[in-house]
Design an enzyme around this catalytic site. Structure first.
Site, PDB file in Angstrom:
ATOM      1  N   CYS A 108      -4.241  -8.976   0.348  1.00 25.84           N
ATOM      2  CA  CYS A 108      -4.414  -7.938   1.366  1.00 25.84           C
ATOM      3  C   CYS A 108      -3.110  -7.180   1.376  1.00 25.84           C
ATOM      4  O   CYS A 108      -2.099  -7.686   1.850  1.00 25.84           O
ATOM      5  CB  CYS A 108      -4.698  -8.521   2.749  1.00 25.84           C
ATOM      6  N   CYS A 111      -1.996  -6.191   5.239  1.00 18.50           N
ATOM      7  CA  CYS A 111      -1.563  -7.216   6.194  1.00 18.50           C
ATOM      8  C   CYS A 111      -1.898  -8.590   5.645  1.00 18.50           C
ATOM      9  O   CYS A 111      -1.246  -9.050   4.709  1.00 18.50           O
ATOM     10  CB  CYS A 111      -2.153  -6.960   7.580  1.00 18.50           C
ATOM     11  N   SER A 112      -2.913  -9.253   6.172  1.00 13.27           N
ATOM     12  CA  SER A 112      -3.194 -10.614   5.711  1.00 13.27           C
ATOM     13  C   SER A 112      -4.671 -10.952   5.857  1.00 13.27           C
ATOM     14  O   SER A 112      -5.019 -12.085   6.154  1.00 13.27           O
ATOM     15  CB  SER A 112      -2.351 -11.599   6.517  1.00 13.27           C
ATOM     16  N   CYS A 113      -5.560  -9.965   5.644  1.00 12.74           N
ATOM     17  CA  CYS A 113      -6.991 -10.222   5.785  1.00 12.74           C
ATOM     18  C   CYS A 113      -7.404 -11.329   4.805  1.00 12.74           C
ATOM     19  O   CYS A 113      -6.991 -11.323   3.655  1.00 12.74           O
ATOM     20  CB  CYS A 113      -7.785  -8.948   5.516  1.00 12.74           C
TER      21      CYS A 113
HETATM   22 FE    FE Z   1      -5.067  -7.617   6.205  1.00 15.74          FE
END
Ligand code: FE
Length: 203
Positions: A108, A111-113
């Protein structure tokens, strides 16, 4: 605001939430109220056991059952929802399959999906700036650092997760697993193999 000044000594300290957590952990440990090893075990459970076990079941079933495999590749969201793997951060799933011709890897960049219902909470490295930038720029180098070296002929395809779509990598089924059932196969499916930074383990 002194904390925003990069030259201010406070900027060497971790950000506020991280600092608070560390301070809290230190105090609780000193008072004997928590055991750091137990905390590590709890985190390990969520990071490596409970979460990824769901994804591992999906992959193992896809390896064993051609009808399930076809349905998963066609509409992963529906298939995993039917298995009870749905909810926050797993609303729109897409399964991508590794073959001799193509290796899939998930990041991602924003961000951190991450597909929580299938893989649990994301590992720290998945959220790091370095992985997010380098997975796209130099995927083969990143893979090599994870211990994955692919044949030159295998293309690497990097998928960028978003809040809209999350990906599950279906790793290649290892050779020599023909007689194994779903339960046994699950143990070969690591978290990293479902992110694409690892391969399924050979028995
Ligand atoms: Fe994300």
């Amino acid at each position: 605001m002194p904390h925003d000044d990069p030259d201010h000594p406070h900027s060497l300290l971790p950000s506020d939430p991280a600092l608070r957590v560390r301070a809290l952990e230190t105090v609780l440990t000193r008072k004997g109220l928590i055991d750091p090893a137990a905390l590590d075990a709890i985190i390990d459970t969520y990071e490596n056991r409970i979460g990824p076990r769901n994804g591992a079941r999906v992959v193992a079933r896809a390896w064993c059952d051609p009808g399930f495999h076809a349905a998963l590749m066609e509409d992963a969201t529906a298939v995993v929802s039917d298995m009870g793997y749905y909810g926050r951060q797993g609303e729109h799933m897409v399964a991508v399959e590794n073959t001799e011709a193509v290796h899939n890897m998930v990041v991602c960049t924003l961000c951190s999906c991450y597909p929580w219902p299938l893989l649990g909470i994301p590992p720290t490295w998945y959220k790091s700036d370095a992985y997010r930038a380098r997975a796209v720029r130099e995927p083969r180098k990143v893979l090599a650092e994870f211990g994955v070296t692919l044949p030159e002929a295998t293309a690497v395809r990097v998928w960028d997760s978003t809040a809209e779509v999350r990906y599950l990598v279906v790793p290649q089924r290892p050779a020599g697993t023909e007689g194994m059932d779903e339960e046994a196969l699950m143990d070969l499916v690591t978290r990293d193999s479902m992110i694409g930074t690892g391969l399924a383990v050979s028995p």
